[in-house]
Design an enzyme around this catalytic site. Structure first.
Site, PDB file in Angstrom:
ATOM      1  N   LYS A 159       0.800  -1.210   0.000  1.00 30.16           N
ATOM      2  CA  LYS A 159       0.000   0.000   0.000  1.00 30.16           C
ATOM      3  C   LYS A 159       0.836   1.264   0.000  1.00 30.16           C
ATOM      4  O   LYS A 159       0.548   2.207  -0.705  1.00 30.16           O
ATOM      5  CB  LYS A 159      -0.907   0.020   1.228  1.00 30.16           C
ATOM      6  CG  LYS A 159      -2.360  -0.115   0.830  1.00 30.16           C
ATOM      7  CD  LYS A 159      -3.258   0.276   1.971  1.00 30.16           C
ATOM      8  CE  LYS A 159      -4.569   0.768   1.374  1.00 30.16           C
ATOM      9  NZ  LYS A 159      -5.691   0.797   2.211  1.00 30.16           N
ATOM     10  N   ARG A 160       1.875   1.275   0.770  1.00 30.85           N
ATOM     11  CA  ARG A 160       2.555   2.554   1.016  1.00 30.85           C
ATOM     12  C   ARG A 160       3.765   2.729   0.132  1.00 30.85           C
ATOM     13  O   ARG A 160       4.363   1.784  -0.359  1.00 30.85           O
ATOM     14  CB  ARG A 160       2.956   2.659   2.485  1.00 30.85           C
ATOM     15  CG  ARG A 160       1.778   2.645   3.402  1.00 30.85           C
ATOM     16  CD  ARG A 160       0.993   3.950   3.344  1.00 30.85           C
ATOM     17  NE  ARG A 160      -0.284   3.789   3.994  1.00 30.85           N
ATOM     18  CZ  ARG A 160      -1.444   4.029   3.422  1.00 30.85           C
ATOM     19  NH1 ARG A 160      -1.510   4.446   2.182  1.00 30.85           N
ATOM     20  NH2 ARG A 160      -2.558   3.869   4.088  1.00 30.85           N
TER      21      ARG A 160
END
Ligand code: GLU
Ligand code: ZN
Length: 491
Positions: free
Chosen positions: A255-256
């Site tokens: 996600k990051r």
């Protein structure tokens, strides 16, 4: 305008990543295809992690990919405010409504008490659920808790009778959940902030959203949301839950951005074209009926159907992205590619503003030739390097040996002669010279090409000779051929 209303509601808690961008894109495609409205809502109820900076990045990247919104943060509209942090009084009012109707209640249980419940469930081997302790508190009990200084949360009161909740999903069909998998979930936290499930329903209802297109990770939230719609007599939108995106190891795409290049801006910074990424992202979970890999925006809009979206996960294949991007780099308008390439050549220290101004036409030729060999523009400096730096031989000994081979001098001299006789100095005509040399000289093709390439570029491979000579120009070409011949006497 149709009355279709769609929304993209990111949380500004990180740099917008590939998965969210794909969700935004699919909403945009469906809105454009149906002449609907797309709303950008900022879901910033997580006060600690949400920042204005991340919000700005979302807006910037949407713009970069060409996803314009009709309404919302940064644009305005009649259904605002579009930041959840500016809508707290609205959520409060609806929570009050549910409390009044007896469809929600305040829960004073402490974190320790809840932890105990979870432990108990674990021991019994059942799903941990809130046990309903505060569902029917007497006035006195409630007063007692308040006196103790406990801050309540608000919980949604699940219907007593077990029942089915059906999610009408345009990708998956009807997805049925039993209410028995739920418990009295929290709709307002003790810090006075609504939970995601509550705020999203209030907003989607009040903003008159007709279809919710979002990631599959939210499918399990949907039955809770449907119960809230029902409790407040709101119209329930249709849903479309998009398949997950996996990386090439079939693991969930991270996600990051900090530790991974999934932040959309990193692709921009590497020189991926927005058109290429648009094309590529459209194919993450969807494909047009005909097997076309490269489609324009208009063609994608025309072909796009929610019902053609896959239920199974999509794989993010960087090789494929590179292939698509390379195609866009080669086939896009040259001036556009030049404009995008200049910063990369500047960063490499090859050129500056003055150089660009004075040598624009030459630069264009260099980029045109070099773009055939790259997948993304950050690779361009390496590909074009030979045109910007002094000639250098990796293995001088070997080069000298090669220049000493039989026929090389004849090739070089004939090449110079033919170049001198050319009416027009064009790649096409230069290419013809090479065919003539091969036909006319008593040497093989390798002796025509390889020593020439080595003499002109110092390299074994690279752009086509006709392009190399065209860019170097006659004078520099002659100079390098002569130097090569002179090198023969060096040891
Ligand atoms: N803010 C939520 C997210 O980014 C929105 C989910 C939804 O579309 O309902 O995951
Ligand atoms: Zn409680």
């Amino acid at each position: 305008m149709s009355d279709m209303r769609l929304r993209f509601p990111p949380s500004p808690t990180g740099k917008i990543h590939i998965g969210n961008m794909r969700t935004a894109l699919f909403n945009w495609l469906w809105a454009r295809k149906n002449d609907g409205e797309l709303v950008l809502r900022i879901e910033d109820t997580d006060q600690e992690r949400s920042t204005k900076e991340f919000e700005d990045i979302i807006i910037k990247e949407l713009d970069w990919l060409g996803l314009d919104v009709d309404e919302g943060a940064g644009v305005g509209g009649e259904y605002g405010p579009y930041r959840q942090s500016e809508r707290l009084d609205i959520y409060q009012a609806y929570a009050e409504k549910l409390l009044e109707k007896g469809k929600a209640y305040k829960c004073y249980c402490s974190e320790e008490e809840l932890e105990e419940m979870r432990e108990e469930a674990k021991e019994k081997g059942v799903m941990p659920k809130y046990n309903g302790h505060c569902r029917n508190l007497s006035k006195e009990e409630e007063m007692e808790y308040i006196k103790e200084g406990r801050d309540p949360v608000i919980r949604f009161k699940l219907p007593k009778e077990e029942r089915d909740v059906v999610v009408k999903d345009d990708i998956r069909g009807d997805v049925t959940f039993s209410s028995s998998v739920l418990d009295d979930f929290i709709i307002f936290k003790s810090d006075g902030m609504p939970t995601y499930n509550f705020a999203v329903v209030i907003d989607d209802a009040l903003m008159e959203i007709t279809e919710v297109i979002r990631g599959e990770d939210h499918l399990s939230n949907t039955p809770k949301q449907i119960l809230i719609y029902e409790a407040l007599d709101f119209d329930i939108p249709r849903f479309a839950h998009l398949p997950l995106i996996l990386d090439s190891n079939r693991a969930k795409l991270k996600k990051r951005s900090e530790d991974d290049d999934v932040y959309i801006g990193e692709y921009r910074e590497k020189g991926y074209l927005p058109e290429a990424l648009f094309n590529f992202l459209s194919f993450l979970g969807w494909a047009p009926p005909e097997d076309n890999e490269i489609l324009s925006k208009e063609e994608i809009i025309e072909n796009f159907e929610l019902t053609d979206i896959n239920k199974s996960a999509a794989v993010f294949d960087v090789e494929k992205l590179n292939w698509v991007n390379g195609k866009y780099i080669r086939e896009s308008d040259l001036d556009y590619i030049v404009e995008l390439s200049i910063p990369f050549l500047k960063d490499a220290g090859f050129i500056d503003d003055e150089f660009v101004e004075e040598n624009y036409e030459w630069l264009k030729k260099v980029i045109d030739v070099s773009r055939t060999g790259v997948d993304y523009l950050a690779q361009l400096p390496e590909e074009a390097e030979l045109f910007f730096k002094e000639l250098e031989f990796e293995d001088k000994e070997a080069a000298i040996k090669e220049f000493n081979e039989e026929g090389v001098e004849l090739v070089f001299d004939s090449l110079k002669e033919k170049l001198e006789e050319l009416d027009e100095f064009t790649p096409e005509n230069i290419s013809n010279i090479f065919s003539e040399l091969i036909n006319e000289l008593p040497v093989g093709g390798r002796t025509v090409y390889h020593p020439t390439r080595l003499a002109l570029t110092g390299l074994d491979s690279g752009p086509e000779m006709k392009n190399v000579i065209y860019i170097l120009g006659k004078k520099e070409t002659y100079q390098r051929l002569d130097n090569a011949l002179a090198m023969r006497n060096e040891n």
